[in-house]
Design an enzyme around this catalytic site. Structure first.
Site, PDB file in Angstrom:
ATOM      1  N   LYS A  23      -3.230   5.536  28.160  1.00 45.23           N
ATOM      2  CA  LYS A  23      -2.513   4.787  26.571  1.00 45.23           C
ATOM      3  C   LYS A  23      -1.928   3.724  27.193  1.00 45.23           C
ATOM      4  O   LYS A  23      -1.498   2.650  26.584  1.00 45.23           O
ATOM      5  CB  LYS A  23      -1.815   6.010  26.348  1.00 45.23           C
ATOM      6  CG  LYS A  23      -1.963   6.199  24.894  1.00 45.23           C
ATOM      7  CD  LYS A  23      -2.413   7.608  25.163  1.00 45.23           C
ATOM      8  CE  LYS A  23      -3.986   8.316  25.113  1.00 45.23           C
ATOM      9  NZ  LYS A  23      -4.805   8.906  25.957  1.00 45.23           N
ATOM     10  N   HIS A  43       7.468   1.056   0.952  1.00 43.51           N
ATOM     11  CA  HIS A  43       6.848   0.464   0.500  1.00 43.51           C
ATOM     12  C   HIS A  43       7.313  -0.878   1.360  1.00 43.51           C
ATOM     13  O   HIS A  43       8.258  -1.342   1.533  1.00 43.51           O
ATOM     14  CB  HIS A  43       6.653  -0.033  -0.643  1.00 43.51           C
ATOM     15  CG  HIS A  43       6.400  -1.481  -1.533  1.00 43.51           C
ATOM     16  ND1 HIS A  43       4.985  -1.882  -0.991  1.00 43.51           N
ATOM     17  CD2 HIS A  43       6.124  -2.297  -1.536  1.00 43.51           C
ATOM     18  CE1 HIS A  43       3.741  -2.586  -1.402  1.00 43.51           C
ATOM     19  NE2 HIS A  43       5.134  -3.232  -2.162  1.00 43.51           N
TER      20      HIS A  43
END
Ligand code: FAD
Ligand code: NAD
Length: 479
Positions: free
Chosen positions: A60, A458
């Site tokens: 990673k 959001h």
């Protein structure tokens, strides 16, 4: 007299070190034997097993470095950032990766100290049992041996790369995962055998850095274990957009290594081909590691695939002998091994440790990332389960647009009768993080309506998960 413990764990990978820490937390005197497969620059044993030393963590780190390089070359421009003359210094990238590995492996030693887990450096193997105590021999590299005794033994010896006959791995020119994480330069042409997780993750690293990468896969289907809509999307991006050359249905023939590099003869689509490359990665799966474990000394059962036989709770055929992680059935994933380690330690003290094998997430850290939990659409069809599907692309999501990365989608599969979520599949930026919500939903037996009724922040990528849940009931709000 031999040292005695309540629990001796053999192997200090994610399965073993977590089992040891949990056992110690529960008040058991615990030792962990680690065979010195990995050593730090001073020659001292490194803990963390495959995952920390030559697996999850270093791969990673390289994926992140190579992704940034790729973005600098190809994506910054859309933000108005010019980046002429971007260069990659492979030695620095590899050193950064090594530093992260050093920090985390050293961290496990700290955790052992904090939790009073005794670390025994050396190769562990069963030698016998007297009264209620298992005897484990610990053979150090310097030749010293000692026998330790324990009421319980947890085997967590992990796995090693599967190699192919006639293709000797030297980890310089022909590499398995260990060598492929430490190239000293970007190969001009890189061959990879096996388009599984390692082939695609490490193939992507070196492709982003400029190598021409050809991946030879034996199976006729790409990513056969994934949901096929995801596999199709991934195929499109990896081959057409990113330029990985993936040959399916490839039958590997003679492989020769000389001063020019590696030549691989293979057959695909009834034609014979030759691939010439500078380096080759062999990533065709891993095999459980029970080398010289003394299984025969005590009658520990090993199945035809070399895995230690265990029941649903990782109990072997022997009393008080347990086995966890890659050395037993199930997916070879670090988090699966860790959960098993916790389960076993808790069962040893009479608690109800448990692993829900239906709620184990899978993640591929390619770009886009691929992640899923539960069943694929193909599995549900084969099992005759009636389901409803909701699939929403990232293309119309405000956060994805802002990030300049709108590839992929989220798909939620729910039972037609009960609405219970049976599978969630994500291909896209940050799929590895997004899947966590789906894992919680599956673990809690949530319905798609439950997900649809949860407020999602959001603007976030998680809104696509929300919309996909709404889409199961054919009522997405933004699509
Ligand atoms: P291991 O990690 O293999 O550890 C076993 C340990 O036991 C080793 O330290 C070994 O030296 C020691 N040992 C063996 N035999 C003996 C003995 N007789 N005596 C004493 N010690 C012994 N999984 C993920 O979940 N996510 C990822 O992103 C991911 N990426 C990966 C990338 C690569 C390149 C590779 C190769 C693997 C990756 N994996 C990933 C898989 C993950 O590394 C394994 O599932 C995980 O390490 C298994 O843990 P384990 O404890 O069972 O075994
Ligand atoms: P894999 O099982 O993912 O893929 C191996 C691939 O090689 C398969 O597609 C298989 O069909 C192919 N193959 C097998 N024999 C072949 C042959 N002779 N010629 C050509 N192709 C052949 O195995 P891997 O990529 O080696 O990874 C090993 C394990 O490590 C996996 O089980 C995985 O669970 C784990 N891992 C996980 C992650 C992650 O979670 N992100 C990353 C890397 C590795």
């Amino acid at each position: 007299m031999s040292k005695q413990f309540d629990v001796v764990v053999i192997g200090a990978g994610p399965g073993g070190y977590v089992a040891a820490i949990r056992a110690a937390q529960l008040g058991l005197s615990t030792a962990c034997v680690e065979s010195e497969s990995y050593a730090d620059p001073k020659g001292e044993v490194r803990l963390g097993g495959t995952c920390l030393n030559v697996g999850c963590i270093p791969s990673k780190a390289l994926l992140q470095s190579s992704e940034l390089y790729d973005q600098a070359n190809h994506s910054f421009v859309m933000h108005g950032i010019s980046t002429e003359g971007v260069k990659m210094d492979v030695a620095t990238m590899v050193r950064r990766k090594d530093n992260i590995v050093g920090q985390l492996t050293q961290g496990i030693k700290g955790l052992f100290k904090k939790n009073k887990v005794a670390l025994l450096s050396g190769h562990g193997r069963f030698v016998g049992r007297e009264n209620d105590l298992w005897q484990v021999e610990v053979a150090a590299k310097d030749g010293g041996t000692e026998i330790v005794e324990a009421r319980h033994v947890i085997v967590a010896t992990g796995s090693k790369p599967r190699h192919l006959d006639g293709i000797p791995v030297d980890n310089k020119i022909v590499c398995d995962n260990a060598g492929a994480l430490s190239f000293d330069a970007v190969p001009k042409r890189l061959g990879v055998i096996g388009a599984g997780v390692i082939g695609l993750e490490l193939g992507s690293v070196w492709k982003r850095l400029g190598a021409e990468v050809t991946i030879l896969e034996a199976l006729p289907d790409f990513l056969a274990a994934a949901d096929q809509a995801v596999a199709k999307e991934a195929w499109k991006v990896f081959t057409r957009k990113q330029g990985l050359d993936i040959q399916l249905g490839a039958k590997i023939g003679k492989v020769t290594v000389d001063e020019m590099g590696v030549t691989i003869a293979y057959e695909a689509a009834d034609e014979v081909h030759t691939l010439q490359c500078d380096r080759l990665i062999v990533s065709v799966g891993r095999v459980p590691n029970t080398d010289n474990l003394g299984a025969d000394n005590v009658g520990l059962k090993i199945d035809a695939r070399g895995r230690i036989e265990v029941d649903d709770h990782c109990q072997t055929n022997l009393p008080n002998v347990w086995a966890v992680g890659d050395v037993v059935r199930g997916p070879m994933l670090a988090h699966k091994g860790m959960e098993e380690g916790v389960m076993v330690a808790e069962r040893i003290v009479g608690q109800a440790g448990h692993v829900n094998y239906d709620a184990i997430p899978w993640v591929m850290y390619t770009h886009p990332e691929i992640a899923w939990v539960g069943k694929t659409e193909e599995q549900l069809k084969n099992e005759g389960v009636e389901y409803r599907a909701g699939q929403i692309p990232f293309a119309a999501n405000g956060r994805a647009l802002g990030q300049g990365d709108t590839t992929g989608f989220v798909k939620v599969l729910a039972c037609s009768r009960t609405d219970r979520i049976l599978g969630v599949h994500v291909i896209g930026n940050n799929a590895s993080e997004l899947i966590a919500e789906a894992v919680v939903a599956v673990e809690f037996g949530a319905s798609s309506e439950d997900l649809a009724r949860i407020c999602h922040a959001h603007p976030t990528l998680s809104e696509v998960m929300h919309e996909a849940a709404l889409a199961v009931d054919k009522r997405p709000l933004h699509f």
